[in-house]
Structure formats: C-alpha cells, structure tokens
Write a protein that holds these residues in place. Structure first.
Motif, PDB file in Angstrom:
ATOM      1  N   LEU A   4     123.299  54.098  36.026  1.00 20.48           N
ATOM      2  CA  LEU A   4     122.734  53.493  37.236  1.00 20.48           C
ATOM      3  C   LEU A   4     123.701  52.493  37.855  1.00 20.48           C
ATOM      4  O   LEU A   4     123.836  52.438  39.075  1.00 20.48           O
ATOM      5  CB  LEU A   4     121.409  52.811  36.916  1.00 20.48           C
ATOM      6  N   GLU A   5     124.364  51.719  37.027  1.00 17.38           N
ATOM      7  CA  GLU A   5     125.345  50.775  37.556  1.00 17.38           C
ATOM      8  C   GLU A   5     126.471  51.502  38.277  1.00 17.38           C
ATOM      9  O   GLU A   5     126.928  51.068  39.332  1.00 17.38           O
ATOM     10  CB  GLU A   5     125.907  49.913  36.428  1.00 17.38           C
ATOM     11  N   HIS A   6     126.897  52.599  37.728  1.00 14.51           N
ATOM     12  CA  HIS A   6     127.983  53.354  38.342  1.00 14.51           C
ATOM     13  C   HIS A   6     127.579  53.891  39.719  1.00 14.51           C
ATOM     14  O   HIS A   6     128.311  53.732  40.695  1.00 14.51           O
ATOM     15  CB  HIS A   6     128.398  54.510  37.431  1.00 14.51           C
ATOM     16  N   TYR A   7     126.426  54.527  39.813  1.00 17.03           N
ATOM     17  CA  TYR A   7     126.033  55.180  41.058  1.00 17.03           C
ATOM     18  C   TYR A   7     125.473  54.223  42.104  1.00 17.03           C
ATOM     19  O   TYR A   7     125.509  54.517  43.297  1.00 17.03           O
ATOM     20  CB  TYR A   7     125.038  56.302  40.779  1.00 17.03           C
ATOM     21  N   THR A   8     124.936  53.087  41.687  1.00 14.21           N
ATOM     22  CA  THR A   8     124.414  52.143  42.674  1.00 14.21           C
ATOM     23  C   THR A   8     125.418  51.061  43.035  1.00 14.21           C
ATOM     24  O   THR A   8     125.241  50.382  44.039  1.00 14.21           O
ATOM     25  CB  THR A   8     123.144  51.445  42.157  1.00 14.21           C
ATOM     26  N   SER A   9     126.417  50.894  42.222  1.00 16.49           N
ATOM     27  CA  SER A   9     127.432  49.846  42.340  1.00 16.49           C
ATOM     28  C   SER A   9     126.835  48.447  42.160  1.00 16.49           C
ATOM     29  O   SER A   9     127.428  47.460  42.582  1.00 16.49           O
ATOM     30  CB  SER A   9     128.226  49.946  43.641  1.00 16.49           C
ATOM     31  N   TYR A  10     125.665  48.356  41.561  1.00 19.27           N
ATOM     32  CA  TYR A  10     125.056  47.080  41.199  1.00 19.27           C
ATOM     33  C   TYR A  10     125.097  46.922  39.690  1.00 19.27           C
ATOM     34  O   TYR A  10     124.817  47.855  38.958  1.00 19.27           O
ATOM     35  CB  TYR A  10     123.587  47.005  41.632  1.00 19.27           C
ATOM     36  N   LYS A  11     125.391  45.737  39.246  1.00 17.55           N
ATOM     37  CA  LYS A  11     125.256  45.413  37.835  1.00 17.55           C
ATOM     38  C   LYS A  11     123.855  44.848  37.620  1.00 17.55           C
ATOM     39  O   LYS A  11     123.250  44.314  38.553  1.00 17.55           O
ATOM     40  CB  LYS A  11     126.302  44.388  37.423  1.00 17.55           C
ATOM     41  N   SER A  12     123.329  44.994  36.425  1.00 21.76           N
ATOM     42  CA  SER A  12     121.980  44.493  36.166  1.00 21.76           C
ATOM     43  C   SER A  12     121.885  42.999  36.455  1.00 21.76           C
ATOM     44  O   SER A  12     120.867  42.520  36.954  1.00 21.76           O
ATOM     45  CB  SER A  12     121.556  44.802  34.737  1.00 21.76           C
ATOM     46  N   SER A  13     122.957  42.267  36.198  1.00 20.39           N
ATOM     47  CA  SER A  13     122.943  40.830  36.471  1.00 20.39           C
ATOM     48  C   SER A  13     122.836  40.532  37.968  1.00 20.39           C
ATOM     49  O   SER A  13     122.339  39.473  38.355  1.00 20.39           O
ATOM     50  CB  SER A  13     124.175  40.160  35.883  1.00 20.39           C
ATOM     51  N   ASP A  14     123.287  41.480  38.816  1.00 21.75           N
ATOM     52  CA  ASP A  14     123.211  41.297  40.266  1.00 21.75           C
ATOM     53  C   ASP A  14     121.767  41.321  40.772  1.00 21.75           C
ATOM     54  O   ASP A  14     121.463  40.699  41.787  1.00 21.75           O
ATOM     55  CB  ASP A  14     123.991  42.386  41.002  1.00 21.75           C
ATOM     56  N   ILE A  15     120.901  42.036  40.091  1.00 27.69           N
ATOM     57  CA  ILE A  15     119.518  42.173  40.566  1.00 27.69           C
ATOM     58  C   ILE A  15     118.518  41.432  39.681  1.00 27.69           C
ATOM     59  O   ILE A  15     117.321  41.564  39.856  1.00 27.69           O
ATOM     60  CB  ILE A  15     119.118  43.660  40.694  1.00 27.69           C
ATOM     61  N   GLN A  16     119.006  40.626  38.763  1.00 23.99           N
ATOM     62  CA  GLN A  16     118.134  39.915  37.834  1.00 23.99           C
ATOM     63  C   GLN A  16     117.114  39.041  38.557  1.00 23.99           C
ATOM     64  O   GLN A  16     115.932  39.059  38.223  1.00 23.99           O
ATOM     65  CB  GLN A  16     118.960  39.067  36.869  1.00 23.99           C
ATOM     66  N   ILE A  17     117.536  38.268  39.532  1.00 30.41           N
ATOM     67  CA  ILE A  17     116.634  37.369  40.248  1.00 30.41           C
ATOM     68  C   ILE A  17     115.526  38.167  40.944  1.00 30.41           C
ATOM     69  O   ILE A  17     114.355  37.813  40.880  1.00 30.41           O
ATOM     70  CB  ILE A  17     117.405  36.493  41.250  1.00 30.41           C
ATOM     71  N   CYS A  18     115.895  39.268  41.573  1.00 33.29           N
ATOM     72  CA  CYS A  18     114.916  40.100  42.270  1.00 33.29           C
ATOM     73  C   CYS A  18     113.913  40.729  41.297  1.00 33.29           C
ATOM     74  O   CYS A  18     112.707  40.710  41.532  1.00 33.29           O
ATOM     75  CB  CYS A  18     115.644  41.186  43.062  1.00 33.29           C
ATOM     76  N   VAL A  19     114.414  41.273  40.201  1.00 32.49           N
ATOM     77  CA  VAL A  19     113.541  41.897  39.201  1.00 32.49           C
ATOM     78  C   VAL A  19     112.576  40.874  38.628  1.00 32.49           C
ATOM     79  O   VAL A  19     111.376  41.137  38.493  1.00 32.49           O
ATOM     80  CB  VAL A  19     114.383  42.565  38.092  1.00 32.49           C
ATOM     81  N   CYS A  20     113.067  39.706  38.307  1.00 34.03           N
ATOM     82  CA  CYS A  20     112.205  38.661  37.748  1.00 34.03           C
ATOM     83  C   CYS A  20     111.159  38.202  38.763  1.00 34.03           C
ATOM     84  O   CYS A  20     109.999  37.963  38.396  1.00 34.03           O
ATOM     85  CB  CYS A  20     113.046  37.487  37.273  1.00 34.03           C
ATOM     86  N   ALA A  21     111.542  38.095  40.026  1.00 33.98           N
ATOM     87  CA  ALA A  21     110.587  37.694  41.066  1.00 33.98           C
ATOM     88  C   ALA A  21     109.489  38.751  41.233  1.00 33.98           C
ATOM     89  O   ALA A  21     108.303  38.409  41.351  1.00 33.98           O
ATOM     90  CB  ALA A  21     111.310  37.468  42.388  1.00 33.98           C
ATOM     91  N   LEU A  22     109.858  40.024  41.234  1.00 30.83           N
ATOM     92  CA  LEU A  22     108.856  41.089  41.353  1.00 30.83           C
ATOM     93  C   LEU A  22     107.927  41.111  40.140  1.00 30.83           C
ATOM     94  O   LEU A  22     106.716  41.296  40.276  1.00 30.83           O
ATOM     95  CB  LEU A  22     109.541  42.448  41.512  1.00 30.83           C
ATOM     96  N   TRP A  23     108.490  40.895  38.953  1.00 30.99           N
ATOM     97  CA  TRP A  23     107.685  40.868  37.738  1.00 30.99           C
ATOM     98  C   TRP A  23     106.680  39.722  37.803  1.00 30.99           C
ATOM     99  O   TRP A  23     105.512  39.879  37.464  1.00 30.99           O
ATOM    100  CB  TRP A  23     108.603  40.746  36.523  1.00 30.99           C
ATOM    101  N   GLU A  24     107.133  38.577  38.269  1.00 28.19           N
ATOM    102  CA  GLU A  24     106.256  37.411  38.396  1.00 28.19           C
ATOM    103  C   GLU A  24     105.147  37.663  39.416  1.00 28.19           C
ATOM    104  O   GLU A  24     103.985  37.332  39.186  1.00 28.19           O
ATOM    105  CB  GLU A  24     107.067  36.182  38.795  1.00 28.19           C
ATOM    106  N   LEU A  25     105.481  38.262  40.547  1.00 29.38           N
ATOM    107  CA  LEU A  25     104.478  38.563  41.571  1.00 29.38           C
ATOM    108  C   LEU A  25     103.417  39.530  41.055  1.00 29.38           C
ATOM    109  O   LEU A  25     102.231  39.365  41.317  1.00 29.38           O
ATOM    110  CB  LEU A  25     105.148  39.160  42.815  1.00 29.38           C
ATOM    111  N   GLN A  26     103.838  40.539  40.323  1.00 30.44           N
ATOM    112  CA  GLN A  26     102.895  41.528  39.808  1.00 30.44           C
ATOM    113  C   GLN A  26     101.928  40.895  38.810  1.00 30.44           C
ATOM    114  O   GLN A  26     100.761  41.231  38.772  1.00 30.44           O
ATOM    115  CB  GLN A  26     103.655  42.688  39.154  1.00 30.44           C
ATOM    116  N   GLY A  27     102.406  39.966  38.027  1.00 32.21           N
ATOM    117  CA  GLY A  27     101.564  39.360  37.013  1.00 32.21           C
ATOM    118  C   GLY A  27     100.773  38.158  37.472  1.00 32.21           C
ATOM    119  O   GLY A  27      99.853  37.714  36.799  1.00 32.21           O
ATOM    120  N   ASN A  28     101.079  37.635  38.637  1.00 29.34           N
ATOM    121  CA  ASN A  28     100.441  36.417  39.130  1.00 29.34           C
ATOM    122  C   ASN A  28      99.181  36.764  39.922  1.00 29.34           C
ATOM    123  O   ASN A  28      99.161  36.686  41.129  1.00 29.34           O
ATOM    124  CB  ASN A  28     101.427  35.631  39.991  1.00 29.34           C
TER     125      ASN A  28
END
Length: 77
Positions: A4-28
């Motif tokens: 996924l990193e290869h084909y999207t050109s994103y590293k997991s660390s690049d989207i960490q803030i977004c993923v954590c924010a979405l996870w928080e919204l879903q659980g809140n």
C-alpha cells in the motif's frame, strides 16, 4: 503494509493523525447530539452496523520495524 505504501506513495506515519482522528470520531458516541444516523443503522435491516466497535488502534501500525523490507523491491534473480 509495504504494498500500500508503494502504490499510494504514503507512509503509514503520514496518515497517522487522520486515522487516529477518524477512529476517535467513530468511537465518540456519547458526546454526539446527532443520533439519527446512528439510530437508523442500529436496525436489523442495516445489519446493526452502528453497534459495531472498532478494534483498538495498535501504534505498531504507524512504526516500521528495522528489518522490514519492501517485497515489491526485492529482486529474486
């Protein structure tokens, strides 16, 4: 993962803030005054998906192991 990193050109660390924010919204759910959507998707007609909980986020998703290799870049010849 590496593919996924290869084909999207994103590293997991690049989207960490977004993923954590979405996870928080879903659980809140307790502080959200907009319950119509949640109530709608709690019905059996929609497979009660609003009752599902997200798994805990593992911080290991966002950190690379030192011995990780990218299988797309390994030359088997």
């Amino acid at each position: 993962n590496c593919t996924l990193e290869h084909y999207t050109s994103y590293k997991s660390s690049d989207i960490q803030i977004c993923v954590c924010a979405l996870w928080e919204l879903q659980g809140n759910t307790s502080r959200c005054p907009l319950n119509a959507i949640r109530e709608k998707y709690q019905h059996k007609k929609f497979e009660c998906v609003a009752n599902m909980l997200s798994p805990e986020l593992a911080q290991s998703l966002f950190s690379r192991q030192a011995n990780d290799t990218n299988p797309l870049l390994i030359n088997d010849s």
